[in-house]
Scaffold this motif. Structure first.
Motif, mmCIF file in Angstrom:
data_model
loop_
_atom_site.group_PDB
_atom_site.id
_atom_site.type_symbol
_atom_site.label_atom_id
_atom_site.label_comp_id
_atom_site.label_asym_id
_atom_site.label_seq_id
_atom_site.Cartn_x
_atom_site.Cartn_y
_atom_site.Cartn_z
ATOM 1 N N PHE A 201 8.341 20.646 -7.308
ATOM 2 C CA PHE A 201 8.308 19.085 -7.435
ATOM 3 C C PHE A 201 7.458 19.119 -8.739
ATOM 4 N N VAL A 202 7.899 17.989 -9.464
ATOM 5 C CA VAL A 202 6.722 17.465 -10.288
ATOM 6 C C VAL A 202 5.582 17.126 -9.824
ATOM 7 N N ASP A 203 4.323 17.634 -10.070
ATOM 8 C CA ASP A 203 2.813 17.271 -9.728
ATOM 9 C C ASP A 203 1.889 16.596 -10.595
ATOM 10 N N GLY A 204 1.063 16.194 -9.868
ATOM 11 C CA GLY A 204 -0.053 15.541 -10.682
ATOM 12 C C GLY A 204 0.095 14.205 -11.423
ATOM 13 N N VAL A 205 1.072 13.571 -10.714
ATOM 14 C CA VAL A 205 1.319 12.353 -11.479
ATOM 15 C C VAL A 205 0.598 11.107 -10.936
ATOM 16 N N SER A 206 0.336 11.071 -9.593
ATOM 17 C CA SER A 206 -0.544 10.055 -9.222
ATOM 18 C C SER A 206 -2.177 10.241 -9.133
ATOM 19 N N LYS A 258 -7.525 28.016 -1.707
ATOM 20 C CA LYS A 258 -6.334 28.625 -1.966
ATOM 21 C C LYS A 258 -5.308 28.170 -1.253
ATOM 22 N N LEU A 259 -4.300 27.640 -1.585
ATOM 23 C CA LEU A 259 -3.130 27.324 -0.621
ATOM 24 C C LEU A 259 -1.724 28.028 -1.058
ATOM 25 N N GLU A 260 -1.510 29.168 -0.159
ATOM 26 C CA GLU A 260 -0.483 29.745 -0.489
ATOM 27 C C GLU A 260 0.983 29.184 0.044
ATOM 28 N N GLY A 290 8.253 12.817 -0.611
ATOM 29 C CA GLY A 290 8.054 11.683 -0.832
ATOM 30 C C GLY A 290 8.469 11.023 -2.466
ATOM 31 N N ARG A 291 8.786 12.333 -2.974
ATOM 32 C CA ARG A 291 9.359 12.048 -4.493
ATOM 33 C C ARG A 291 10.355 13.168 -4.282
ATOM 34 N N PHE A 292 11.506 13.049 -5.376
ATOM 35 C CA PHE A 292 12.485 14.033 -5.909
ATOM 36 C C PHE A 292 11.692 15.074 -6.614
ATOM 37 N N ALA A 329 5.990 11.657 4.914
ATOM 38 C CA ALA A 329 6.386 12.272 3.663
ATOM 39 C C ALA A 329 4.802 12.387 3.136
ATOM 40 N N HIS A 330 4.585 13.770 2.352
ATOM 41 C CA HIS A 330 3.418 14.026 1.795
ATOM 42 C C HIS A 330 2.725 12.961 1.118
ATOM 43 N N ILE A 331 3.214 12.262 0.299
ATOM 44 C CA ILE A 331 2.628 11.144 -0.731
ATOM 45 C C ILE A 331 2.355 10.071 0.063
ATOM 46 N N THR A 334 -0.713 10.920 2.320
ATOM 47 C CA THR A 334 -1.990 11.281 1.608
ATOM 48 C C THR A 334 -2.207 10.024 0.559
ATOM 49 N N ASN A 335 -1.573 9.167 0.546
ATOM 50 C CA ASN A 335 -1.952 7.777 -0.164
ATOM 51 C C ASN A 335 -0.918 6.692 0.555
ATOM 52 N N PRO A 336 -1.297 6.030 1.433
ATOM 53 C CA PRO A 336 -0.275 5.129 1.868
ATOM 54 C C PRO A 336 0.095 3.929 1.361
ATOM 55 N N ARG A 337 -0.808 3.563 0.159
ATOM 56 C CA ARG A 337 -0.582 2.527 -0.631
ATOM 57 C C ARG A 337 -0.384 1.231 0.166
ATOM 58 N N GLY A 338 -1.406 0.955 1.102
ATOM 59 C CA GLY A 338 -1.193 -0.536 1.846
ATOM 60 C C GLY A 338 -0.992 -0.061 3.225
ATOM 61 N N ILE A 399 -8.620 12.614 4.182
ATOM 62 C CA ILE A 399 -7.443 12.699 4.015
ATOM 63 C C ILE A 399 -6.478 13.838 4.947
ATOM 64 N N GLN A 400 -7.171 15.166 4.784
ATOM 65 C CA GLN A 400 -6.710 16.049 5.514
ATOM 66 C C GLN A 400 -6.507 16.009 6.980
ATOM 67 N N THR A 401 -7.769 15.457 7.646
ATOM 68 C CA THR A 401 -8.040 15.486 9.187
ATOM 69 C C THR A 401 -7.305 14.384 9.735
ATOM 70 N N LEU A 419 4.279 19.027 4.521
ATOM 71 C CA LEU A 419 3.805 19.883 3.379
ATOM 72 C C LEU A 419 2.369 20.445 3.915
ATOM 73 N N ILE A 420 1.548 19.870 4.066
ATOM 74 C CA ILE A 420 0.237 20.312 4.408
ATOM 75 C C ILE A 420 -0.323 19.991 5.796
ATOM 76 N N GLY A 421 0.107 19.378 6.637
ATOM 77 C CA GLY A 421 -0.412 19.255 7.892
ATOM 78 C C GLY A 421 -0.773 20.399 8.777
ATOM 79 N N TRP A 448 4.766 25.492 5.462
ATOM 80 C CA TRP A 448 4.984 26.716 4.725
ATOM 81 C C TRP A 448 3.771 26.912 3.631
ATOM 82 N N VAL A 449 2.630 26.317 4.035
ATOM 83 C CA VAL A 449 1.404 26.198 3.219
ATOM 84 C C VAL A 449 0.313 26.844 4.012
ATOM 85 N N THR A 450 -0.346 27.870 3.571
ATOM 86 C CA THR A 450 -1.257 28.523 4.342
ATOM 87 C C THR A 450 -2.572 28.614 3.577
HETATM 88 C C1 HEM Z 1 0.955 14.236 -4.317
HETATM 89 C C2 HEM Z 1 2.439 18.772 -3.661
HETATM 90 C C3 HEM Z 1 -1.725 19.748 -1.243
HETATM 91 C C4 HEM Z 1 -3.060 15.113 -1.700
HETATM 92 C C5 HEM Z 1 1.569 15.530 -4.533
HETATM 93 C C6 HEM Z 1 2.905 15.636 -5.156
HETATM 94 C C7 HEM Z 1 3.381 16.703 -4.847
HETATM 95 C C8 HEM Z 1 2.306 17.604 -4.117
HETATM 96 C C9 HEM Z 1 4.607 17.568 -5.526
HETATM 97 C C10 HEM Z 1 3.756 14.080 -5.795
HETATM 98 C C11 HEM Z 1 3.149 14.363 -7.140
HETATM 99 C C12 HEM Z 1 1.968 13.124 -7.412
HETATM 100 O O1 HEM Z 1 2.207 11.936 -7.118
HETATM 101 O O2 HEM Z 1 1.167 13.562 -8.024
HETATM 102 C C13 HEM Z 1 1.494 19.402 -2.884
HETATM 103 C C14 HEM Z 1 1.737 20.753 -2.691
HETATM 104 C C15 HEM Z 1 0.523 21.199 -1.970
HETATM 105 C C16 HEM Z 1 -0.331 19.867 -1.862
HETATM 106 C C17 HEM Z 1 2.531 21.823 -2.954
HETATM 107 C C18 HEM Z 1 -0.091 22.292 -1.181
HETATM 108 C C19 HEM Z 1 0.166 23.621 -1.667
HETATM 109 C C20 HEM Z 1 -2.357 18.727 -1.022
HETATM 110 C C21 HEM Z 1 -3.531 18.633 -0.378
HETATM 111 C C22 HEM Z 1 -3.800 17.203 -0.572
HETATM 112 C C23 HEM Z 1 -3.056 16.639 -1.287
HETATM 113 C C24 HEM Z 1 -4.325 19.748 0.371
HETATM 114 C C25 HEM Z 1 -5.183 16.819 0.040
HETATM 115 C C26 HEM Z 1 -5.496 16.846 1.375
HETATM 116 C C27 HEM Z 1 -2.092 14.527 -2.495
HETATM 117 C C28 HEM Z 1 -2.483 13.272 -3.090
HETATM 118 C C29 HEM Z 1 -1.247 13.093 -3.754
HETATM 119 C C30 HEM Z 1 -0.414 14.105 -3.866
HETATM 120 C C31 HEM Z 1 -3.482 12.544 -2.709
HETATM 121 C C32 HEM Z 1 -1.015 11.656 -4.325
HETATM 122 C C33 HEM Z 1 -0.206 10.612 -3.587
HETATM 123 C C34 HEM Z 1 -0.109 9.497 -4.518
HETATM 124 O O3 HEM Z 1 -1.063 8.852 -4.658
HETATM 125 O O4 HEM Z 1 0.945 8.814 -4.030
HETATM 126 N N1 HEM Z 1 1.425 16.589 -3.892
HETATM 127 N N2 HEM Z 1 0.172 18.798 -2.545
HETATM 128 N N3 HEM Z 1 -2.079 17.413 -1.697
HETATM 129 N N4 HEM Z 1 -0.854 15.055 -3.155
HETATM 130 FE FE1 HEM Z 1 -0.371 16.988 -2.574
#
Ligand code: HEM
Length: 469
Positions: A201-206, A258-260, A290-292, A329-331, A334-338, A399-401, A419-421, A448-450
């Motif tokens: 998945f594309v990462d680092g967007v938000s 380090k997240l395997e 939460g994203r394709f 969904a992961h995003i 981790t960011n409920p946007r309201g 965010i994590q707990t 994804l990370i719970g 699937w993340v350790t």
């Molecule tokens: C967003 C993957 C671990 C917090 C994302 C996105 C992906 C992703 C694909 C969507 C791209 C984006 O919006 O930037 C992963 C993977 C992880 C991981 C594969 C572990 C191997 C974590 C952890 C945290 C976290 C440990 C914090 C506890 C966030 C946040 C966003 C995000 C805050 C942005 C949500 C948003 O603003 O919409 N992650 N992530 N991620 N992730 Fe993760």
């Protein structure tokens, strides 16, 4: 000196490093990579233990290393301008991070050591571990079982230059420190050249945005923050450095984990989820994240739209029943946007959103291990998760707990972040069988993340590092 208000309230367009006004001293004394990622393709992380009999030499080494390789936020930006104008690369980028133990061994007094509670306790502390539901330290990767005093990050776009540099630094370090662990990270890309993580998945967007160039780009290309305003005050990422030598010397707390990632396991689970819901694989993946794959938010579309730059200008206003993007969904976790403001009756939507936004972190992760994720590694690959913040308890740990690990967030019955719970839950989350409609099916998506190890660090101001010796 800057006031609390100056930190909280940035100019409309954020900080302009070329015309920074009252923020000039701050950005000249703050390490780079905090307000904006350094962007280099390759990074090496060296974890050090100082040799107690050579502390003075260690301080001298830190001073010289900082003067040579650590770039301030200002310098990072100047070099980026030069790169855009003349194509000149900035070369090796360095960061220095210290743990609480690292400060102690260097001889700092308690009042000189950054105050954050989890930072002072350390990631190995039983209280922290049990609250994050992390594995026992004896199950962490060996290197992380050591006391980690410092983390030296070096990064470059040229891998050969970088590895030569790392050799040289390792030689220099022999007298003053033992390198107890090392990670080699790299930026993973998909065919379209976008940055991805191992599940594809594309990462680092938000990200929270602080710098004018990033803010203007987002405003111009992505709908002027009409649905989601990514701007943030410096108070969510910076704190005063107790050892800084200027009136505006700041630092930031770094969470390192380090997240395997078990790619094969994730893919199989994704296919099984798709079968259970009778939907396509890519939509099943989007419901998890939460994203394709291409970054399209699933709350906006049931198919990928292949935007070159995925949008970040969205919220869940038109998906309050979570029939498009599940609450878990992961995003969305981790960011409920309201969402918090919608679910809780007090203190009202706007105030809830403000509180929610103060939990944001600046993510600076890179991948490690196999560089071809289509080989579906089960072990040995994943994410070196780094994030910066001003308050670890209220940001990463929260965010994590309170969100990812909490099956009652955002409300009862939601389940964990798939994804990370971490930790136990009796709830099998509900997934929409038809995008945008109310029918759901239960499915237990496995984790699937350790977590393989990590530590809390502080990124000291440059003047505190060059004043050591
Ligand atoms: C967003 C993957 C671990 C917090 C994302 C996105 C992906 C992703 C694909 C969507 C791209 C984006 O919006 O930037 C992963 C993977 C992880 C991981 C594969 C572990 C191997 C974590 C952890 C945290 C976290 C440990 C914090 C506890 C966030 C946040 C966003 C995000 C805050 C942005 C949500 C948003 O603003 O919409 N992650 N992530 N991620 N992730 Fe993760």
């Amino acid at each position: 000196a800057l006031t609390e208000e100056d930190l909280k309230q940035l100019p409309e367009e954020g900080i302009d490093p070329e015309n920074s006004g009252k923020y000039q001293t701050l950005i000249e004394d703050l390490q780079g990579n905090i307000l904006k990622g350094h962007g280099r393709d390759y990074s090496v992380h060296l974890f050090l233990q100082w040799k107690p009999e050579h502390i003075n030499e260690a301080k001298q080494w830190l001073k010289t290393f900082t003067q040579t390789y650590v770039k301030s936020a200002k310098k990072q930006s100047d070099e980026a301008v030069r790169y855009r104008q003349e194509g000149l690369s900035g070369g090796v980028f360095g960061n220095v991070f210290l743990s609480r133990k690292g400060y102690e061994v260097l001889g700092f007094e308690p009042f000189q050591i950054p105050f954050d509670q989890p930072f002072r306790m350390g990631m190995k502390s039983n209280d922290i571990r049990s609250s994050l539901a992390d594995p026992e330290v004896k199950d962490w990767e060996k290197g992380y079982q050591n006391d980690l005093h410092a983390l030296i990050l070096v990064a470059d776009d040229d891998i050969i230059d970088l590895l030569q540099m790392v050799n040289q630094i390792s030689q220099e370090l022999r007298l003053v420190a033992e390198i107890v662990h090392r990670e080699d990270g790299f930026i993973l890309r998909n065919k379209a050249g976008q940055i991805i993580e191992h599940f594809g998945f594309v990462d680092g967007v938000s990200q929270p945005l602080f710098i004018k160039r990033d803010i203007v780009k987002a405003q111009t290309n992505d709908g002027n923050f009409s649905q989601w305003d990514s701007r943030a005050g410096l108070d969510i990422i910076l704190v005063k450095d107790p050892n800084g030598q200027t009136e505006d010397s700041y630092g930031s707390y770094l969470v390192y984990r380090k997240l395997e990632q078990n790619v094969k396991g994730f893919r199989e689970d994704q296919r099984n989820l798709a079968q259970r819901l009778n939907i396509k694989d890519d939509l099943a993946g989007a419901l998890v994240v939460g994203r394709f794959y291409d970054g399209t938010p699933v709350t906006k579309s049931d198919i990928p739209t292949y935007a070159v730059t995925p949008t970040n200008n969205f919220n869940y206003d038109e998906d309050i029943a979570a029939t498009k993007c599940p609450f878990h969904a992961h995003i969305r976790k981790t960011n409920p946007r309201g969402d918090t403001g919608r679910v809780e009756s007090s203190p009202g939507f706007d105030e809830s959103l403000t509180i929610e936004k103060n939990h944001r972190i600046a993510r600076r992760a890179i991948s490690y291990g196999e560089n071809d994720p289509t080989k579906e590694p089960e072990t040995g690959s994943g994410l070196l998760f780094l994030c910066f913040q001003a308050d670890i308890e209220n940001q990463f740990n929260f965010i994590q707990t309170r969100w990812a690990n909490a099956d009652r967030f955002v409300k009862v019955g939601v389940g964990l972040d798939p994804l990370i719970g971490q930790g136990q839950s009796a709830i099998d989350p509900e997934w929409p069988t038809k995008w945008g409609e109310s029918e759901t099916q239960e499915y237990h998506f496995k984790l699937w993340v350790t977590m393989k190890g990590g530590e809390y660090f502080f990124a000291p101001s440059i003047s505190s590092l060059t004043n050591l010796a």
